[in-house]
Design an enzyme around this catalytic site. Structure first.
Site: not given
Length: 64
Positions: A35-37
């Site tokens: 989710k942090c990329g």
């Protein structure tokens, strides 16, 4: 007595399942934090999987 195959997890599609389908495989379970990329770990995990998949390795990625 519960085993790892009894744990409930969610698939990438969000459906609930267990690890039972992977019984008999070598499991590498990782928190990919996708989710942090920032996901440079994917390249290494892919390389590891390609090298050992024929020996039964499965890489299961989860995020919390």
């Amino acid at each position: 007595m519960k085993t790892i195959y009894d744990f409930k997890v969610k698939t990438i599609e969000g459906k609930e399942t267990t690890l039972e389908p992977y019984k008999g495989k070598v499991l590498l379970i990782v928190n990919v934090a996708s989710k942090c990329g920032y996901t440079p770990q994917y390249d290494g995990l892919e390389t590891l999987y390609k090298k050992y998949k024929d020996q039964g390795l499965v890489v299961l990625g989860f995020f919390s």
